[in-house]
Scaffold this motif. Structure first.
Motif, PDB file in Angstrom:
ATOM      1  N   PHE A 163       0.838  -1.206   0.000  1.00 50.23           N
ATOM      2  CA  PHE A 163       0.000   0.000   0.000  1.00 50.23           C
ATOM      3  C   PHE A 163       0.871   1.252   0.000  1.00 50.23           C
ATOM      4  O   PHE A 163       0.516   2.263  -0.620  1.00 50.23           O
ATOM      5  CB  PHE A 163      -0.935  -0.007   1.202  1.00 50.23           C
ATOM      6  N   GLY A 164       2.009   1.191   0.701  1.00 49.30           N
ATOM      7  CA  GLY A 164       2.936   2.316   0.665  1.00 49.30           C
ATOM      8  C   GLY A 164       3.476   2.567  -0.732  1.00 49.30           C
ATOM      9  O   GLY A 164       3.580   3.713  -1.185  1.00 49.30           O
ATOM     10  N   LEU A 165       3.809   1.501  -1.450  1.00 54.39           N
ATOM     11  CA  LEU A 165       4.294   1.641  -2.828  1.00 54.39           C
ATOM     12  C   LEU A 165       3.206   2.221  -3.731  1.00 54.39           C
ATOM     13  O   LEU A 165       3.502   3.000  -4.653  1.00 54.39           O
ATOM     14  CB  LEU A 165       4.746   0.281  -3.366  1.00 54.39           C
ATOM     15  N   LEU A 166       1.967   1.870  -3.479  1.00 54.90           N
ATOM     16  CA  LEU A 166       0.880   2.406  -4.288  1.00 54.90           C
ATOM     17  C   LEU A 166       0.663   3.894  -4.041  1.00 54.90           C
ATOM     18  O   LEU A 166       0.009   4.567  -4.847  1.00 54.90           O
ATOM     19  CB  LEU A 166      -0.417   1.648  -3.983  1.00 54.90           C
ATOM     20  N   ALA A 167       1.193   4.416  -2.937  1.00 56.77           N
ATOM     21  CA  ALA A 167       1.062   5.845  -2.630  1.00 56.77           C
ATOM     22  C   ALA A 167       2.196   6.667  -3.226  1.00 56.77           C
ATOM     23  O   ALA A 167       2.253   7.881  -3.009  1.00 56.77           O
ATOM     24  CB  ALA A 167       1.006   6.050  -1.116  1.00 56.77           C
ATOM     25  N   VAL A 168       3.105   6.029  -3.954  1.00 56.86           N
ATOM     26  CA  VAL A 168       4.199   6.760  -4.604  1.00 56.86           C
ATOM     27  C   VAL A 168       3.616   7.672  -5.681  1.00 56.86           C
ATOM     28  O   VAL A 168       2.773   7.259  -6.480  1.00 56.86           O
ATOM     29  CB  VAL A 168       5.221   5.780  -5.218  1.00 56.86           C
ATOM     30  N   ARG A 169       4.066   8.915  -5.711  1.00 57.01           N
ATOM     31  CA  ARG A 169       3.567   9.891  -6.672  1.00 57.01           C
ATOM     32  C   ARG A 169       4.499   9.990  -7.876  1.00 57.01           C
ATOM     33  O   ARG A 169       5.677   9.673  -7.774  1.00 57.01           O
ATOM     34  CB  ARG A 169       3.426  11.263  -6.021  1.00 57.01           C
ATOM     35  N   GLY A 170       3.938  10.500  -8.955  1.00 55.15           N
ATOM     36  CA  GLY A 170       4.750  10.733 -10.132  1.00 55.15           C
ATOM     37  C   GLY A 170       4.358   9.848 -11.301  1.00 55.15           C
ATOM     38  O   GLY A 170       3.711   8.813 -11.122  1.00 55.15           O
ATOM     39  N   SER A 171       4.756  10.270 -12.485  1.00 56.39           N
ATOM     40  CA  SER A 171       4.418   9.528 -13.693  1.00 56.39           C
ATOM     41  C   SER A 171       5.646   9.056 -14.460  1.00 56.39           C
ATOM     42  O   SER A 171       5.520   8.533 -15.558  1.00 56.39           O
ATOM     43  CB  SER A 171       3.560  10.406 -14.622  1.00 56.39           C
ATOM     44  N   SER A 172       6.834   9.238 -13.863  1.00 59.27           N
ATOM     45  CA  SER A 172       8.049   8.773 -14.526  1.00 59.27           C
ATOM     46  C   SER A 172       8.194   7.260 -14.345  1.00 59.27           C
ATOM     47  O   SER A 172       7.359   6.606 -13.716  1.00 59.27           O
ATOM     48  CB  SER A 172       9.272   9.491 -13.978  1.00 59.27           C
ATOM     49  N   ARG A 173       9.262   6.736 -14.846  1.00 62.57           N
ATOM     50  CA  ARG A 173       9.432   5.280 -14.855  1.00 62.57           C
ATOM     51  C   ARG A 173       9.524   4.696 -13.445  1.00 62.57           C
ATOM     52  O   ARG A 173       8.906   3.669 -13.150  1.00 62.57           O
ATOM     53  CB  ARG A 173      10.692   4.928 -15.655  1.00 62.57           C
ATOM     54  N   ARG A 174      10.286   5.319 -12.564  1.00 57.65           N
ATOM     55  CA  ARG A 174      10.488   4.746 -11.224  1.00 57.65           C
ATOM     56  C   ARG A 174       9.200   4.726 -10.393  1.00 57.65           C
ATOM     57  O   ARG A 174       8.892   3.704  -9.774  1.00 57.65           O
ATOM     58  CB  ARG A 174      11.593   5.510 -10.497  1.00 57.65           C
TER      59      ARG A 174
ATOM     60  N   ARG B 241       6.152   4.601 -11.499  1.00 55.37           N
ATOM     61  CA  ARG B 241       5.271   3.593 -12.102  1.00 55.37           C
ATOM     62  C   ARG B 241       5.746   2.186 -11.759  1.00 55.37           C
ATOM     63  O   ARG B 241       4.929   1.296 -11.500  1.00 55.37           O
ATOM     64  CB  ARG B 241       5.228   3.768 -13.626  1.00 55.37           C
ATOM     65  N   LEU B 242       7.060   1.987 -11.726  1.00 61.28           N
ATOM     66  CA  LEU B 242       7.605   0.684 -11.361  1.00 61.28           C
ATOM     67  C   LEU B 242       7.272   0.350  -9.912  1.00 61.28           C
ATOM     68  O   LEU B 242       6.896  -0.789  -9.593  1.00 61.28           O
ATOM     69  CB  LEU B 242       9.117   0.668 -11.570  1.00 61.28           C
ATOM     70  N   ALA B 243       7.392   1.338  -9.011  1.00 56.89           N
ATOM     71  CA  ALA B 243       7.073   1.112  -7.602  1.00 56.89           C
ATOM     72  C   ALA B 243       5.616   0.704  -7.433  1.00 56.89           C
ATOM     73  O   ALA B 243       5.297  -0.244  -6.705  1.00 56.89           O
ATOM     74  CB  ALA B 243       7.368   2.376  -6.790  1.00 56.89           C
ATOM     75  N   ARG B 244       4.716   1.395  -8.115  1.00 54.87           N
ATOM     76  CA  ARG B 244       3.295   1.051  -8.017  1.00 54.87           C
ATOM     77  C   ARG B 244       3.023  -0.327  -8.611  1.00 54.87           C
ATOM     78  O   ARG B 244       2.183  -1.081  -8.094  1.00 54.87           O
ATOM     79  CB  ARG B 244       2.454   2.133  -8.706  1.00 54.87           C
ATOM     80  N   SER B 245       3.740  -0.658  -9.682  1.00 54.13           N
ATOM     81  CA  SER B 245       3.567  -1.983 -10.290  1.00 54.13           C
ATOM     82  C   SER B 245       3.996  -3.086  -9.334  1.00 54.13           C
ATOM     83  O   SER B 245       3.354  -4.142  -9.253  1.00 54.13           O
ATOM     84  CB  SER B 245       4.379  -2.072 -11.591  1.00 54.13           C
TER      85      SER B 245
ATOM     86  N   ALA C 294      -4.808   4.212  -0.628  1.00 53.64           N
ATOM     87  CA  ALA C 294      -3.442   4.655  -0.910  1.00 53.64           C
ATOM     88  C   ALA C 294      -3.410   5.688  -2.028  1.00 53.64           C
ATOM     89  O   ALA C 294      -2.712   6.704  -1.941  1.00 53.64           O
ATOM     90  CB  ALA C 294      -2.573   3.458  -1.270  1.00 53.64           C
ATOM     91  N   ARG C 295      -4.162   5.453  -3.094  1.00 51.44           N
ATOM     92  CA  ARG C 295      -4.161   6.400  -4.212  1.00 51.44           C
ATOM     93  C   ARG C 295      -4.842   7.720  -3.826  1.00 51.44           C
ATOM     94  O   ARG C 295      -4.431   8.795  -4.268  1.00 51.44           O
ATOM     95  CB  ARG C 295      -4.850   5.797  -5.438  1.00 51.44           C
ATOM     96  N   ALA C 296      -5.878   7.638  -2.990  1.00 51.66           N
ATOM     97  CA  ALA C 296      -6.526   8.864  -2.521  1.00 51.66           C
ATOM     98  C   ALA C 296      -5.552   9.701  -1.695  1.00 51.66           C
ATOM     99  O   ALA C 296      -5.500  10.935  -1.826  1.00 51.66           O
ATOM    100  CB  ALA C 296      -7.768   8.519  -1.699  1.00 51.66           C
ATOM    101  N   ILE C 297      -4.764   9.034  -0.859  1.00 52.35           N
ATOM    102  CA  ILE C 297      -3.763   9.746  -0.059  1.00 52.35           C
ATOM    103  C   ILE C 297      -2.723  10.386  -0.965  1.00 52.35           C
ATOM    104  O   ILE C 297      -2.313  11.537  -0.769  1.00 52.35           O
ATOM    105  CB  ILE C 297      -3.089   8.771   0.928  1.00 52.35           C
ATOM    106  N   ALA C 298      -2.279   9.649  -1.986  1.00 52.23           N
ATOM    107  CA  ALA C 298      -1.268  10.178  -2.901  1.00 52.23           C
ATOM    108  C   ALA C 298      -1.768  11.415  -3.641  1.00 52.23           C
ATOM    109  O   ALA C 298      -1.014  12.361  -3.889  1.00 52.23           O
ATOM    110  CB  ALA C 298      -0.857   9.099  -3.900  1.00 52.23           C
ATOM    111  N   HIS C 299      -3.051  11.425  -3.992  1.00 48.00           N
ATOM    112  CA  HIS C 299      -3.611  12.543  -4.760  1.00 48.00           C
ATOM    113  C   HIS C 299      -3.948  13.746  -3.899  1.00 48.00           C
ATOM    114  O   HIS C 299      -3.924  14.887  -4.388  1.00 48.00           O
ATOM    115  CB  HIS C 299      -4.869  12.087  -5.511  1.00 48.00           C
ATOM    116  N   ARG C 300      -4.265  13.527  -2.628  1.00 52.19           N
ATOM    117  CA  ARG C 300      -4.806  14.601  -1.799  1.00 52.19           C
ATOM    118  C   ARG C 300      -3.899  15.055  -0.663  1.00 52.19           C
ATOM    119  O   ARG C 300      -4.294  15.890   0.147  1.00 52.19           O
ATOM    120  CB  ARG C 300      -6.158  14.170  -1.215  1.00 52.19           C
ATOM    121  N   SER C 301      -2.699  14.515  -0.582  1.00 54.23           N
ATOM    122  CA  SER C 301      -1.809  14.904   0.512  1.00 54.23           C
ATOM    123  C   SER C 301      -0.360  14.800   0.072  1.00 54.23           C
ATOM    124  O   SER C 301      -0.058  14.344  -1.030  1.00 54.23           O
ATOM    125  CB  SER C 301      -2.046  14.010   1.741  1.00 54.23           C
TER     126      SER C 301
END
Length: 329
Positions: free
Chosen positions: A93-104, A106-110, A146-153
């Motif tokens: 869940f922590g990895l899913l809260a990683v922000r950004g659209s670059s390769r790293r 996206r890899l963390a969320r994957s 996790a994604r809500a936290i990433a987007h709103r905080s």
């Protein structure tokens, strides 16, 4: 205990964050994150909705509740309540809260998604399709949070993982007095705490004790909120909470409640609290304008909530006292 799970995780996480020097709003937010994750394990009761498909209208409301909980017994407090599963899922869940659209990022969320998918696969092997279903619901719920936290905080993924771990690990302990113990170490055996903790041999007193624990947890969470927002919890209690004492006569009029049959007690005592908290004196026009100016909406909501909780607490004490004096063997 659904509410208690979330509020216990919230209160402890917020207090720890405050102790670590976090700004109050941020401490309350991380507490809310922990509370959200603490509520997720009970997503497994969603499967119990299938029990309602077997319910016949003629069985009545109690028949519906019985069908619901009977269907939940095979899966509730199993996979989603495992400390082992939590230890694996929280970093994901922590990895899913990683922000950004670059390769790293996206890899963390994957990687996080892959870990959760592996948990679903393990549940399928060890616990069959139903276990896989509820684990999937658990994973999706955590992903949403996790994604809500990433987007709103701006909370860091590491902080999200720690809050998730605390929330998930704190959850199973609240079930020890209200039902069958959770499957602590799924997919491995759980040789410890294999039976419910009995607070009293009398089933009614056991229920009242469990209800008191829930109330204490809610009071704890409210006390933390008041502490971190510089409010007085006692000042928020209105004297109308004392009306809850009249609920004591219910002990003489209703079937003594137990964990098996508690709906009449729970619904009626909560109704007392709601009525005491919501019904307020009608202010005059001048008083109303002063209220709007000097008493923000949050203050009003706090008064209503704390007064309602105080009324339920008084009602519980009155019911317990009458039961002990007049009914208990």
């Amino acid at each position: 205990m659904f509410v208690g799970h979330a509020l216990l995780a919230f209160a402890v996480a917020a207090l720890v964050a405050d102790w670590r020097g976090w700004e109050p709003r941020r401490a309350l937010f991380v507490g809310s994150v922990a509370g959200a994750f603490a509520a997720i394990p009970d997503i497994d009761v969603a499967y119990a909705l299938v029990g309602l498909l077997e319910w016949q209208l003629g069985d009545g409301a109690l028949g519906a509740s019985a069908a619901f909980w009977d269907a939940s017994r095979g899966v509730h407090r199993s996979v989603t309540h495992s400390l082992v599963v939590a230890a694996v899922a929280a970093p994901a869940f922590g990895l899913l809260a990683v922000r950004g659209s670059s390769r790293r990022p996206r890899l963390a969320r994957s990687v996080g998604i892959a870990v959760l998918a592996a948990l679903v696969a393990i549940a399928l092997v060890w616990d069959g399709p139903v276990g896989a279903l509820v684990t999937g619901l658990f994973a999706v719920s955590g992903w949403v949070v996790a994604r809500a936290i990433a987007h709103r905080s701006t909370l860091s993924p590491a902080a999200v993982a720690v809050a998730a771990l605390w929330g998930l690990w704190s959850h199973p302990w609240g079930d020890l007095v209200t039902g069958s113990p959770p499957d602590w170490f799924f997919p491995f055996g759980s040789p410890v705490l294999e039976s419910r903790v009995v607070l009293h041999a009398d089933p009614t007193l056991h229920l009242l004790g469990a209800f008191a624990i829930e109330l204490a947890t809610i009071w704890f969470a409210l006390a933390v909120v008041c502490r971190l927002t510089d409010r007085s919890i006692l000042a928020a209690v209105d004297r109308r909470a004392g009306v809850g004492a009249a609920y004591g006569v219910a002990a003489l009029a209703v079937t003594p409640p137990t964990l098996a049959v508690s709906y009449h007690f729970v619904f009626s005592i909560l109704a007392v609290g709601i009525i005491c908290g919501a019904i307020r004196e009608t202010p005059t026009a001048t008083a109303a304008s002063v209220s709007r100016r000097d008493r923000p909406e949050l203050e009003t909501l706090l008064e209503v909530g704390v007064t309602a909780l105080a009324a339920v607490t008084v009602a519980l004490a009155a019911f317990g006292a009458v039961y002990l004096v007049a009914i208990a063997p």
